[in-house]
Design a protein around this motif. Structure first.
Motif, PDB file in Angstrom:
ATOM      1  N   GLY A 182      56.829  20.239  60.797  1.00  0.00           N
ATOM      2  CA  GLY A 182      57.274  21.061  61.928  1.00  0.00           C
ATOM      3  C   GLY A 182      58.503  21.912  61.627  1.00  0.00           C
ATOM      4  N   ALA A 183      58.884  22.016  60.352  1.00  0.00           N
ATOM      5  CA  ALA A 183      60.058  22.831  60.000  1.00  0.00           C
ATOM      6  C   ALA A 183      59.673  23.837  58.919  1.00  0.00           C
ATOM      7  N   ILE A 184      60.401  24.949  58.885  1.00  0.00           N
ATOM      8  CA  ILE A 184      60.103  25.982  57.880  1.00  0.00           C
ATOM      9  C   ILE A 184      60.706  25.563  56.537  1.00  0.00           C
ATOM     10  N   ARG A 185      59.975  25.830  55.482  1.00  0.00           N
ATOM     11  CA  ARG A 185      60.475  25.505  54.137  1.00  0.00           C
ATOM     12  C   ARG A 185      60.452  26.726  53.221  1.00  0.00           C
ATOM     13  N   GLY A 186      59.832  27.810  53.686  1.00  0.00           N
ATOM     14  CA  GLY A 186      59.780  29.013  52.858  1.00  0.00           C
ATOM     15  C   GLY A 186      58.608  29.890  53.244  1.00  0.00           C
ATOM     16  N   LEU A 187      58.238  30.781  52.326  1.00  0.00           N
ATOM     17  CA  LEU A 187      57.132  31.688  52.634  1.00  0.00           C
ATOM     18  C   LEU A 187      56.531  32.237  51.349  1.00  0.00           C
ATOM     19  N   THR A 188      55.343  32.820  51.490  1.00  0.00           N
ATOM     20  CA  THR A 188      54.721  33.477  50.339  1.00  0.00           C
ATOM     21  C   THR A 188      54.538  34.966  50.638  1.00  0.00           C
ATOM     22  N   VAL A 189      54.652  35.760  49.581  1.00  0.00           N
ATOM     23  CA  VAL A 189      54.462  37.210  49.735  1.00  0.00           C
ATOM     24  C   VAL A 189      53.551  37.730  48.642  1.00  0.00           C
TER      25      VAL A 189
END
Ligand SMILES: Cc1cc2nc3c(=O)[nH]c(=O)nc-3n(C[C@H](O)[C@H](O)[C@H](O)COP(=O)(O)OP(=O)(O)OC[C@H]3O[C@@H](n4cnc5c(N)ncnc54)[C@H](O)[C@@H]3O)c2cc1C
Length: 464
Positions: A182-189
């Motif tokens: 339930g928490a953000i850890r990063g992202l992909t682009v």
């Protein structure tokens, strides 16, 4: 590498968020990612050749400094214009924050006095006529940077951020979020043909109007609550300056709201540009939308302004976005990917405009990105009726407005339909994931985008 904060989208909200965080804690590792290029590399072929060549990533709306970099940059100094984040934060807080943003503009060299602070006799008479004809005049002081002034301001701001160590990664399109418990850890682009992953426990999503679709997809995928809000559909009107002289000289921009007699729909004027130019914005999937801007130094002889109808939909309809996009596609189908223009005389007479008929008018269009035709073939009747009624009412306040020389560029659409559920600290239901600016659904102008970005940054600063 793990960052303290990732700002996804380097527009007004993103830049002001990054600046605030760095100013208050210079040791933070902050990364700003954007689909477009750095400000200095953002070159629109139209500026060189005069024609839109449909670039895959439009330099006008994408890139560091966002859509604001090439906008007229009228900065409204009141919570009533530019969005409605005051509904969750409070009016006083928003106005206090707007004043703080004005202070930052001044630090980067913007010194002009705002217009509309005090009413003279002419302004009072305009207000009286508005009252007489059932129009609400939203009188807020406005600072005007102009498209060129705004580019200078952003250039100084970005140079400062680079010097102080903020990292920028451009030409990277957000693909997905990385979530855990339930928490953000990063992202992909996506970067060219590669997928890259960036890690952080604090991500600010600030993708602007152009990224609102993406935000809606992410909300659906990760069960982040959002609402279908309103969508604004209408035309960009262009009229000789001489007709708008009183309003232009006294208010620069007079924001008017009107409720149509038959349908009771909300109509409003938006983003007026004295001596300005029409802009054709290209979005994904063949959507071409009208907009307008004005330079501080280069002037035309026309004023342009949007006449918009705000539509909210009730059950069971849940796709205002798709509805507005379908209208834009229909117009684009008729023109082969350009704006559809018609004179008001032809619209009222029920006949299409042609280049030959337009050449008989007193007005010369300030863009070539159009095809003369019939707006009634693409615009729903209810919206068109509202536009015509609003033009006639405007004529009572600004005599000459409803003349045959009024040009109407279709469509102008403001997509605001995904309103992400956020707390007063701008955080979504996903821990550490914040939403700010136009793509949050709470913003539609530079003032509120900056305020939301700063509020998100301050909350993160308090937590780090
Ligand atoms: C022609 C024009 C004139 C305007 N005039 C005015 C005005 O006079 N006054 C005013 O207050 N407002 C004006 N506006 C609106 C104003 O520019 C916006 O409200 C403001 O820029 C919103 O800031 P933002 O940070 O939310 O979004 P933006 O400034 O749009 O920035 C969003 C950024 O996110 C990036 N992005 C989008 N999707 C992705 C993705 N999938 N991956 C990576 N990056 C992505 C974009 O490239 C963009 O750089 C105007 C807009 C336009 C287009």
């Amino acid at each position: 590498m793990k960052y303290d904060i990732i700002v996804m989208g380097g527009g007004q909200a993103g830049i002001f968020a990054a600046r605030e965080a760095l100013e208050k804690n210079p040791r933070l590792k902050i990364l700003v990612i954007d689909k477009g290029k750095m400000l200095k590399e953002r070159v629109c072929p139209k500026e060189l050749t005069g024609k839109c060549v449909n670039c895959p990533v439009c330099a006008i709306i994408h890139g560091i400094s966002g859509a604001g970099a090439f906008s007229d940059s009228k900065f409204n100094m009141d919570y009533r214009v530019g969005g409605d984040v005051h509904t969750i934060v409070g009016k006083e807080r928003v106005n206090e924050m707007i004043a703080y943003v004005v202070g930052i503009y001044k630090k980067y060299g913007f010194e002009e006095k705002p217009s509309g602070e005090r009413y003279n006799k002419t302004m009072l008479e305009i207000k009286r006529k508005c009252i007489e004809h059932g129009v609400q005049l939203v009188d807020t002081p406005t600072m005007h940077l102009g498209t060129d002034g705004s580019r200078r301001l952003y250039a100084r701001l970005i140079d400062d951020l680079l010097k102080k160590g903020i990292e920028f990664r451009t030409e990277r399109c957000l693909l997905d979020l990385v979530l855990k418990d339930g928490a953000i850890r990063g992202l992909t682009v996506q970067h060219k043909d590669k997928i890259e992953e960036y890690r952080s426990d604090h991500v600010i999503l600030a993708l602007g109007r152009s990224g609102a679709w993406k935000v809606m997809d992410l909300c659906k995928k990760y069960d982040i609550p959002y609402e279908n809000g309103a969508v604004d559909i209408g035309v960009r009107a262009e009229i000789p300056d001489i007709v708008m002289k009183e309003i232009n000289e006294n208010f620069y921009e007079a924001k008017m709201i009107y409720y149509s007699r038959n349908y009771k729909d909300k109509m409003r004027t938006f983003c007026s540009n004295p001596s300005g130019f029409i802009a054709a914005e290209k979005y994904e999937d063949d959507v071409i939308l009208a907009n307008g801007h004005a330079f501080k130094d280069k002037k035309s002889q026309n004023t342009n302004l949007a006449l918009l109808c705000t539509k909210t939909f009730t059950e069971p309809f849940k796709q205002p976005f798709e509805y507005a996009t379908a209208i834009a596609r229909m117009a684009s189908m008729l023109t082969g990917g350009k704006l559809l223009v018609q004179s008001y005389a032809d619209l009222k007479g029920g006949r299409r405009s042609t280049d030959e008929k337009l050449s008989r008018l007193n007005i010369v269009p300030t863009t070539e990105d159009y095809v003369a035709g019939d707006i009634a073939l693409a615009c729903p009747k209810r919206i068109l009726d509202n536009i015509i009624e609003f033009i006639e009412v405007h004529d009572k306040i600004t005599p000459g407005f409803a003349s045959g020389d009024l040009l109407l560029y279709f469509p102008e659409i403001k997509f605001r339909s995904t309103r992400v559920e956020i707390q007063p600290n701008m955080e979504t239901r996903v821990r550490g994931l914040y939403a700010a600016g136009d793509s949050s659904g709470y913003g539609s102008g530079l003032n509120i985008a900056a305020v939301m970005g700063i509020l998100a940054a301050r909350d993160i600063l308090a937590k780090i």
